[in-house]
Write a protein that holds these residues in place. Structure first.
Motif, PDB file in Angstrom:
ATOM      1  N   GLN A 182     -10.185 -12.890   5.258  1.00 43.79           N
ATOM      2  CA  GLN A 182      -9.881 -12.515   6.354  1.00 43.79           C
ATOM      3  C   GLN A 182      -8.232 -12.004   6.791  1.00 43.79           C
ATOM      4  N   ASP A 183      -7.619 -12.298   6.260  1.00 47.13           N
ATOM      5  CA  ASP A 183      -5.963 -12.153   6.506  1.00 47.13           C
ATOM      6  C   ASP A 183      -5.917 -11.079   5.492  1.00 47.13           C
ATOM      7  N   LEU A 184      -6.388 -10.796   3.931  1.00 46.46           N
ATOM      8  CA  LEU A 184      -5.520  -9.988   3.370  1.00 46.46           C
ATOM      9  C   LEU A 184      -6.211  -8.151   3.861  1.00 46.46           C
ATOM     10  N   VAL A 185      -7.479  -8.618   4.049  1.00 46.35           N
ATOM     11  CA  VAL A 185      -8.668  -7.308   4.710  1.00 46.35           C
ATOM     12  C   VAL A 185      -7.926  -6.415   6.117  1.00 46.35           C
ATOM     13  N   LYS A 186      -7.514  -7.394   6.871  1.00 46.88           N
ATOM     14  CA  LYS A 186      -6.846  -7.477   7.814  1.00 46.88           C
ATOM     15  C   LYS A 186      -5.318  -6.567   7.308  1.00 46.88           C
ATOM     16  N   ALA A 187      -4.061  -7.484   6.332  1.00 50.29           N
ATOM     17  CA  ALA A 187      -3.535  -6.421   6.337  1.00 50.29           C
ATOM     18  C   ALA A 187      -3.536  -5.253   5.416  1.00 50.29           C
ATOM     19  N   TRP A 188      -4.600  -5.089   4.074  1.00 49.38           N
ATOM     20  CA  TRP A 188      -4.847  -3.672   3.645  1.00 49.38           C
ATOM     21  C   TRP A 188      -4.874  -2.921   4.751  1.00 49.38           C
ATOM     22  N   LYS A 189      -6.433  -2.661   5.665  1.00 52.01           N
ATOM     23  CA  LYS A 189      -6.723  -2.086   6.437  1.00 52.01           C
ATOM     24  C   LYS A 189      -5.421  -1.582   6.988  1.00 52.01           C
ATOM     25  N   GLU A 190      -4.614  -1.850   7.436  1.00 47.30           N
ATOM     26  CA  GLU A 190      -3.528  -1.819   8.648  1.00 47.30           C
ATOM     27  C   GLU A 190      -2.691  -1.142   7.536  1.00 47.30           C
ATOM     28  N   GLY A 191      -2.431  -1.262   6.226  1.00 44.50           N
ATOM     29  CA  GLY A 191      -1.522  -0.837   5.000  1.00 44.50           C
ATOM     30  C   GLY A 191      -1.880   1.111   4.848  1.00 44.50           C
ATOM     31  N   ILE A 192      -3.596   1.216   4.479  1.00 47.46           N
ATOM     32  CA  ILE A 192      -4.406   2.229   4.741  1.00 47.46           C
ATOM     33  C   ILE A 192      -3.777   2.991   5.884  1.00 47.46           C
TER      34      ILE A 192
ATOM     35  N   PHE B   9       4.314   0.370   2.764  1.00 47.52           N
ATOM     36  CA  PHE B   9       3.302  -0.744   3.855  1.00 47.52           C
ATOM     37  C   PHE B   9       3.934  -1.454   2.884  1.00 47.52           C
ATOM     38  N   HIS B  10       4.014  -3.056   3.048  1.00 45.48           N
ATOM     39  CA  HIS B  10       3.688  -3.849   3.094  1.00 45.48           C
ATOM     40  C   HIS B  10       3.865  -5.301   3.728  1.00 45.48           C
ATOM     41  N   ARG B  11       3.463  -6.088   3.238  1.00 49.46           N
ATOM     42  CA  ARG B  11       2.599  -7.528   4.557  1.00 49.46           C
ATOM     43  C   ARG B  11       2.948  -8.854   3.341  1.00 49.46           C
ATOM     44  N   THR B  12       3.478  -9.901   3.642  1.00 50.89           N
ATOM     45  CA  THR B  12       3.443 -10.968   2.629  1.00 50.89           C
ATOM     46  C   THR B  12       2.835 -12.435   3.492  1.00 50.89           C
TER      47      THR B  12
ATOM     48  N   GLY C 177      -5.662   8.440  -4.698  1.00 46.57           N
ATOM     49  CA  GLY C 177      -4.538   8.257  -5.371  1.00 46.57           C
ATOM     50  C   GLY C 177      -3.776   7.118  -4.030  1.00 46.57           C
ATOM     51  N   ILE C 178      -4.558   6.375  -3.478  1.00 49.44           N
ATOM     52  CA  ILE C 178      -4.014   5.677  -3.124  1.00 49.44           C
ATOM     53  C   ILE C 178      -3.798   3.616  -3.679  1.00 49.44           C
ATOM     54  N   VAL C 179      -2.591   3.250  -3.930  1.00 51.81           N
ATOM     55  CA  VAL C 179      -2.061   1.768  -4.202  1.00 51.81           C
ATOM     56  C   VAL C 179      -2.100   0.981  -3.791  1.00 51.81           C
ATOM     57  N   THR C 180      -2.975   0.279  -4.149  1.00 50.35           N
ATOM     58  CA  THR C 180      -2.242  -1.317  -3.280  1.00 50.35           C
ATOM     59  C   THR C 180      -2.253  -2.250  -4.621  1.00 50.35           C
ATOM     60  N   ILE C 181      -1.470  -2.604  -4.308  1.00 53.01           N
ATOM     61  CA  ILE C 181      -0.911  -4.268  -4.838  1.00 53.01           C
ATOM     62  C   ILE C 181      -0.690  -5.095  -4.763  1.00 53.01           C
ATOM     63  N   LEU C 182      -1.539  -6.187  -5.547  1.00 50.47           N
ATOM     64  CA  LEU C 182      -1.161  -7.332  -4.445  1.00 50.47           C
ATOM     65  C   LEU C 182       0.045  -8.266  -5.219  1.00 50.47           C
ATOM     66  N   ILE C 183       0.913  -8.382  -5.416  1.00 42.38           N
ATOM     67  CA  ILE C 183       2.062 -10.003  -5.820  1.00 42.38           C
ATOM     68  C   ILE C 183       1.480 -10.832  -4.899  1.00 42.38           C
ATOM     69  N   TRP C 184       1.598 -11.884  -6.133  1.00 48.56           N
ATOM     70  CA  TRP C 184       1.151 -13.382  -5.829  1.00 48.56           C
ATOM     71  C   TRP C 184       2.511 -13.987  -6.631  1.00 48.56           C
ATOM     72  N   SER C 185       3.000 -14.842  -6.205  1.00 46.83           N
ATOM     73  CA  SER C 185       4.842 -15.544  -6.479  1.00 46.83           C
ATOM     74  C   SER C 185       3.925 -17.246  -6.206  1.00 46.83           C
ATOM     75  N   ASP C 186       4.650 -17.646  -6.737  1.00 45.53           N
ATOM     76  CA  ASP C 186       4.858 -19.557  -6.174  1.00 45.53           C
ATOM     77  C   ASP C 186       6.101 -19.589  -5.218  1.00 45.53           C
TER      78      ASP C 186
ATOM     79  N   VAL D 105       1.086  -1.433  -0.061  1.00 51.63           N
ATOM     80  CA  VAL D 105      -0.390  -0.367  -0.023  1.00 51.63           C
ATOM     81  C   VAL D 105       0.769   1.340   0.379  1.00 51.63           C
ATOM     82  N   LEU D 106       0.729   2.357  -1.239  1.00 52.76           N
ATOM     83  CA  LEU D 106       1.444   3.136  -1.158  1.00 52.76           C
ATOM     84  C   LEU D 106       0.907   4.518  -1.691  1.00 52.76           C
ATOM     85  N   LEU D 107       1.574   5.428  -1.674  1.00 50.05           N
ATOM     86  CA  LEU D 107       1.033   6.934  -1.871  1.00 50.05           C
ATOM     87  C   LEU D 107       1.679   7.456  -3.177  1.00 50.05           C
ATOM     88  N   GLN D 108       1.777   6.481  -4.332  1.00 51.87           N
ATOM     89  CA  GLN D 108       2.648   6.978  -5.643  1.00 51.87           C
ATOM     90  C   GLN D 108       2.263   6.231  -6.410  1.00 51.87           C
TER      91      GLN D 108
END
Length: 490
Positions: free
Chosen positions: A252-262, A238-241, A214-223, A181-184
């Protein structure tokens, strides 16, 4: 790599298959072995392989029964059957049941295995492309629903996010998801992430992005859990893996991380001296009061530039002291900008600059500069006033919100009057009913846009508050005697 389970009751045959193939070169990895269908079924439920290579004749549960059980469970795992020369009826049943291919055990060669594995890999890659496209659409919907629920007070528990959960493809293809989550600038960050993905030859990845206010949210999915992802994410505010395993509740976990990021953005948004803000269950978009907003707009209407700037600054300081969320502050700036444009009969200016502002104080400076632009090039229509303070309050509200759905019930609530009494008083003071007055303001604004802009008639109708084109045409002609198109062509 694609995951394989070997199922064969004869150990030496199993070992021969395992040792005869360069699995990594084929882009496969053996994740488990079983000696019968019962053991294999347990392994399949635990490991979710992409391919099962299984003998047909086995004790307890044979290969055909194993294939049927997997299909009945809804799994789309590829099957390759191991068979002897005299088992072609079993092979036919397996192929009818959905097996991809078969191998004759007595004549099996490395070339046969290579051919079959390459065929299976192509099938899996085609399926992966299809599933990831579906997953990408699901994630777009999730992000839109999540934003609405987190910030716009949608009803329902956060975990459902519009009643649409994640596709099981996430945990099948990916092992981690990193929330940023970032302002960029979104394109700049996405480009950097994609370049890193290509450089590191990550075999499976997906980027889901979303931007509002102006608030950017990016989810990076990787194997895989890679250091480079942490390096890229470290440039974000903000970032959390999150690891994707059986204990993960993605919603639940993504919402929690996203909210914390904002919430985390506020540390950079406000000045360092600002006190920490209390955590809340949801990040509603708070609004300044109508009284504060009305005070700003009255000063603007009366060309009292210094007063207008002073009141805006006071409101900005109050939002900082009260800990307004970043989305709330930006929404306030955009709402005031739209009101300034509407009052001065101009197109909204500097929207991108307001949205992309990374700091609370900088946003105030941009808004002040934009306010001055409106004041120096303002086109005003004459504003009717009365000798009744509540009617004047209602007139201000109509002038500032004519492009919204304004009902008599809403106007009565604003003035704390009975609807019938308000209609009578308004007509006595202004000369027409409240609803007709709203129509007249909308038509006057539409006349301006028809004369001064290249907006389509349909766009103008929506811009001034008419619900649909037919209603706009009917009301406009009732007030002017001509259609909007004829008015523009005169």
């Amino acid at each position: 790599m694609w995951r394989v389970v070997l199922v064969e009751d004869e150990i030496f045959v199993r070992e021969e298959i395992r040792d005869a193939v360069q699995w990594e070169q084929e882009d496969f990895v053996v994740i488990g072995e079983a000696s019968n269908g019962v053991e294999a079924m347990k392994l399949i439920e635990e490991q979710e392989p992409d391919l099962v290579i299984t003998d047909i004749r086995m004790p307890f549960m044979n290969g055909i029964e194993l294939l049927q059980a997997v299909r009945e469970g809804g799994r789309k795992i590829r099957f390759v059957m191991l068979t002897c020369m005299n088992e072609f009826e079993y092979v036919r049943q397996a192929l009818v049941g959905g097996a991809s291919d078969y191998i004759l055990k007595l004549s099996m060669s490395e070339d046969d295995m290579h051919r079959i594995l390459q065929k299976i890999r192509r099938e899996l890659e085609e399926e992966q492309v299809f599933q990831l496209e579906k997953a990408s659409e699901t994630c777009k919907y999730w992000l839109q629903a999540g934003w609405k629920q987190l910030l716009e007070e949608a009803e329902g528990p956060l975990s459902t996010l519009g009643g649409r959960g994640f596709h099981p493809v996430w945990q099948r293809y990916f092992s981690t998801v990193t929330v940023c989550v970032l302002l960029q600038d979104l394109e700049e960050v996405e480009c950097r992430v994609r370049n890193k993905l290509m450089e590191n030859k990550t075999s499976r990845w997906l980027i889901s992005s979303f931007t509002r206010l102006g608030i950017v949210t990016i989810l990076i999915w990787s194997d895989q859990k890679a250091d480079w992802i942490s390096e890229v994410a470290a440039s974000c505010q903000f970032h959390r893996t999150l690891w994707l395993d059986d204990s993960t509740d993605l919603n639940q976990d993504l919402v929690k991380a996203w909210k914390e990021g904002i919430q985390c953005l506020e540390q950079d948004w406000y000045s360092p001296s600002t006190a920490s803000f209390p955590s809340c269950n949801r990040l509603h978009i708070a609004k300044i009061s109508w009284e504060e907003e009305s005070e700003i707009l009255r000063a603007f209407e009366q060309f009292r530039s210094a007063d207008c700037l002073r009141i805006v600054k006071r409101v900005w300081n109050a939002m900082e002291n009260e800990g307004f969320s970043v989305p709330s502050v930006k929404a306030t700036a955009l709402r005031l900008n739209e009101a300034f444009a509407r009052i001065s009969q101009q197109e909204p200016q500097d929207i991108d600059k307001l949205i992309s502002s990374p700091k609370h104080a900088e946003l105030l400076n941009i808004l002040n500069e934009t306010l001055q632009k409106y004041l120096t090039s303002s086109h005003r229509i004459n504003r009717i006033r009365s000798d009744h303070p509540e009617i004047n309050r209602l007139l201000d509200y109509i002038y500032h919100h004519y492009n919204q759905n304004i009902t008599l019930k809403e106007m009565a609530a604003l003035t704390h009057m009975d609807e019938q009494y308000l209609s009578g008083l308004f007509k006595k003071k202004i000369g027409e009913s409240p609803i007709r007055f709203v129509q007249s303001v909308r038509v006057k604004q539409a006349e301006f846009y028809l004369r001064q802009t290249n907006l389509t008639v349909s766009e103008i109708g929506k811009k001034v508050g008419f619900a649909n084109d037919n209603y706009f045409f009917r009301i406009f002609k009732r007030w002017t005697g001509v259609t909007p198109n004829d008015f523009r062509n005169k």
